[in-house]
Design a protein around this motif. Structure first.
Motif, PDB file in Angstrom:
ATOM      1  N   TRP A   1      -1.014  -2.028  11.178  1.00  0.00           N
ATOM      2  CA  TRP A   1      -0.476  -1.825  10.309  1.00  0.00           C
ATOM      3  C   TRP A   1      -0.037  -2.925   9.145  1.00  0.00           C
ATOM      4  O   TRP A   1      -0.302  -3.998   9.292  1.00  0.00           O
ATOM      5  CB  TRP A   1       1.172  -1.564  10.834  1.00  0.00           C
ATOM      6  N   GLU A   2      -0.385  -2.446   7.870  1.00  0.00           N
ATOM      7  CA  GLU A   2      -0.264  -3.145   6.915  1.00  0.00           C
ATOM      8  C   GLU A   2       1.172  -4.078   6.765  1.00  0.00           C
ATOM      9  O   GLU A   2       2.075  -3.550   7.264  1.00  0.00           O
ATOM     10  CB  GLU A   2      -0.350  -2.306   5.346  1.00  0.00           C
ATOM     11  N   LEU A   3       1.183  -5.055   6.440  1.00  0.00           N
ATOM     12  CA  LEU A   3       2.456  -6.180   6.185  1.00  0.00           C
ATOM     13  C   LEU A   3       3.630  -5.276   5.751  1.00  0.00           C
ATOM     14  O   LEU A   3       4.590  -5.582   6.486  1.00  0.00           O
ATOM     15  CB  LEU A   3       2.011  -7.451   5.531  1.00  0.00           C
ATOM     16  N   ARG A   4       3.572  -4.789   4.705  1.00  0.00           N
ATOM     17  CA  ARG A   4       4.822  -4.284   4.156  1.00  0.00           C
ATOM     18  C   ARG A   4       5.275  -3.216   5.045  1.00  0.00           C
ATOM     19  O   ARG A   4       6.579  -3.035   5.443  1.00  0.00           O
ATOM     20  CB  ARG A   4       4.416  -3.762   2.804  1.00  0.00           C
TER      21      ARG A   4
ATOM     22  N   THR B   1      17.108  -7.393   4.224  1.00  0.00           N
ATOM     23  CA  THR B   1      16.132  -6.986   3.232  1.00  0.00           C
ATOM     24  C   THR B   1      15.374  -8.238   2.255  1.00  0.00           C
ATOM     25  O   THR B   1      14.420  -8.523   2.066  1.00  0.00           O
ATOM     26  CB  THR B   1      16.653  -6.066   2.171  1.00  0.00           C
ATOM     27  N   GLU B   2      16.537  -9.095   1.948  1.00  0.00           N
ATOM     28  CA  GLU B   2      16.052 -10.228   1.169  1.00  0.00           C
ATOM     29  C   GLU B   2      15.402 -11.305   1.616  1.00  0.00           C
ATOM     30  O   GLU B   2      14.131 -11.627   1.166  1.00  0.00           O
ATOM     31  CB  GLU B   2      17.382 -11.008   0.310  1.00  0.00           C
ATOM     32  N   GLU B   3      15.717 -11.446   3.048  1.00  0.00           N
ATOM     33  CA  GLU B   3      14.684 -12.589   3.645  1.00  0.00           C
ATOM     34  C   GLU B   3      13.451 -11.938   3.926  1.00  0.00           C
ATOM     35  O   GLU B   3      12.303 -12.609   3.945  1.00  0.00           O
ATOM     36  CB  GLU B   3      15.577 -13.029   4.989  1.00  0.00           C
ATOM     37  N   LEU B   4      13.289 -10.575   4.118  1.00  0.00           N
ATOM     38  CA  LEU B   4      11.955  -9.980   4.371  1.00  0.00           C
ATOM     39  C   LEU B   4      11.249  -9.744   3.161  1.00  0.00           C
ATOM     40  O   LEU B   4      10.079 -10.120   2.998  1.00  0.00           O
ATOM     41  CB  LEU B   4      12.211  -8.528   5.250  1.00  0.00           C
ATOM     42  N   ASP B   5      11.866  -9.521   1.887  1.00  0.00           N
ATOM     43  CA  ASP B   5      11.050  -9.786   0.726  1.00  0.00           C
ATOM     44  C   ASP B   5      10.639 -11.089   0.421  1.00  0.00           C
ATOM     45  O   ASP B   5       9.385 -11.164  -0.168  1.00  0.00           O
ATOM     46  CB  ASP B   5      12.331  -9.273  -0.332  1.00  0.00           C
TER      47      ASP B   5
END
Length: 264
Positions: free
Chosen positions: A82-85, A246-250
Motif C-alpha cells: 500500500w502507498e504511504l498515504r 490527523t494533524e500528526e499523521l499529516d
C-alpha cells in the motif's frame, strides 16, 4: 525477528525489483498470515506486505492514481503493498490489517527512522472498539464455517480461536498485541489444561498438513463459548474514542515524502 536468511534475500531481491519497476521506495516490508502468526508449516506460502512512497511529483497531480502494488510471484510467494498515504489513512481508522503488519515479528526490510516514528504514532492511533468489532465478527463468521461436526480441521479451529485470543488481549491490556499466537497463549492463558489443548492445536498446525482433522477439544470449545459472551457484553458497554490524530499523521506524511522527494 526476521525469517530465515535465505527467505530474507529472496524477498529483498523482489522488493528491489518493485522499487525499480514502479519508481518507489519501500519503507517497510513484513510477513503477514500464517508465518506472522507462528502457524506456518513446510507447505505455507509467503505473504509479503509492504508500505511504499512515491517521489514528490507523483503526489502533485489532480488525478487520483493507483495506490496499491500487487505482484503475485508464484504459488509460494505473494507480494502486495500500500502507498504511504493509503496506509496512514487506514491506520487513522485502526484498520486491523495495517496494525497486524506493523506488529509482525517477521520483518524483511524497514527504514529504521520511519518505523520508529510510525510505531510511536500507532500507539496513539489505536482505537480498541472498532478493532474488537472486527475480530469479533471474524470469530463469529469462522465459527459458523467450522460447523457442529465432532471432527474438525485444525486450520478452521484456529481460525476461530485466533480472533478470540486477539480480543482477549485487547480487552485485558488496552493495546494492540503482538500477533504470534504462541506468544498470546503464553501471555494470556493461565488455565493449564486449556493451555495444553491450545498448544496441541498449534503443534498439529505447524507439523502436519493444514487440513488435518482432530476431535473437538472440550476446553477449547468452552473457551470459545465463554469468549463469545464476554466480548459481546464488553462491546455493549464500550464507547468509541473521539480523539483525532490527523494533524500528526499529516506532518509525518509530509516529512516522509520530502525525505524521498527524488528517488534514484
Amino acid at each position: 525477528m526476521c525469517s530465515d536468511e535465505g527467505d530474507v534475500y529472496m524477498v529483498n531481491d523482489k522488493l528491489r525489483e518493485i522499487e525499480r519497476e514502479y519508481g518507489v521506495k519501500v519503507l517497510y516490508a513484513c510477513e503477514a498470515g500464517s508465518r506472522a502468526y507462528g502457524l506456518w508449516n513446510e507447505a505455507s506460502d509467503y505473504d509479503v506486505r509492504f508500505i511504499y512512497v512515491h517521489p514528490l511529483d507523483w503526489y502533485l497531480s489532480i488525478d487520483e492514481k493507483r495506490d496499491v502494488i500487487e505482484m503475485p510471484i508464484s504459488d509460494q510467494l505473494d507480494l502486495s503493498g500500500w502507498e504511504l498515504r493509503k496506509a496512514l489513512h487506514l491506520l487513522k481508522k485502526s484498520n486491523p490489517s495495517v496494525l497486524e503488519w506493523l506488529h509482525s515479528d517477521v520483518v524483511y526490510d524497514e527504514d529504521e527512522d520511519f518505523m520508529n516514528t510510525l510505531r510511536n504514532i500507532t500507539q496513539t492511533a489505536f482505537k480498541p472498539i472498532p478493532v474488537l468489532h472486527h475480530y469479533h465478527k471474524m470469530a463469529k463468521r469462522n465459527l459458523k464455517e467450522l460447523g457442529q461436526e465432532n471432527e474438525v480441521a485444525v486450520k478452521k479451529y484456529l481460525n476461530v480461536v485466533r480472533p478470540f485470543l486477539m480480543c482477549s488481549m485487547i480487552m485485558k491490556f488496552g493495546q494492540f498485541p503482538g500477533i504470534n499466537v504462541q506468544y498470546i497463549v503464553d501471555q494470556l492463558i493461565h488455565n493449564q489444561h486449556l493451555k495444553e489443548e491450545l498448544k496441541y492445536l498449534l503443534e498439529i498446525k505447524t507439523c502436519r498438513p493444514s487440513q488435518t482433522k482432530i476431535d473437538r477439544l472440550s476446553r477449547v470449545d468452552a473457551y470459545i463459548e465463554e469468549q463469545m459472551e464476554e466480548i459481546e457484553l464488553y462491546l455493549q458497554d464500550a464507547q468509541g474514542e473521539r480523539t483525532s490524530i490527523t494533524e500528526e499523521l499529516d506532518v509525518f506524511f509530509r516529512n516522509t515524502v520530502k525525505k524521498y522527494e527524488k528517488l534514484e
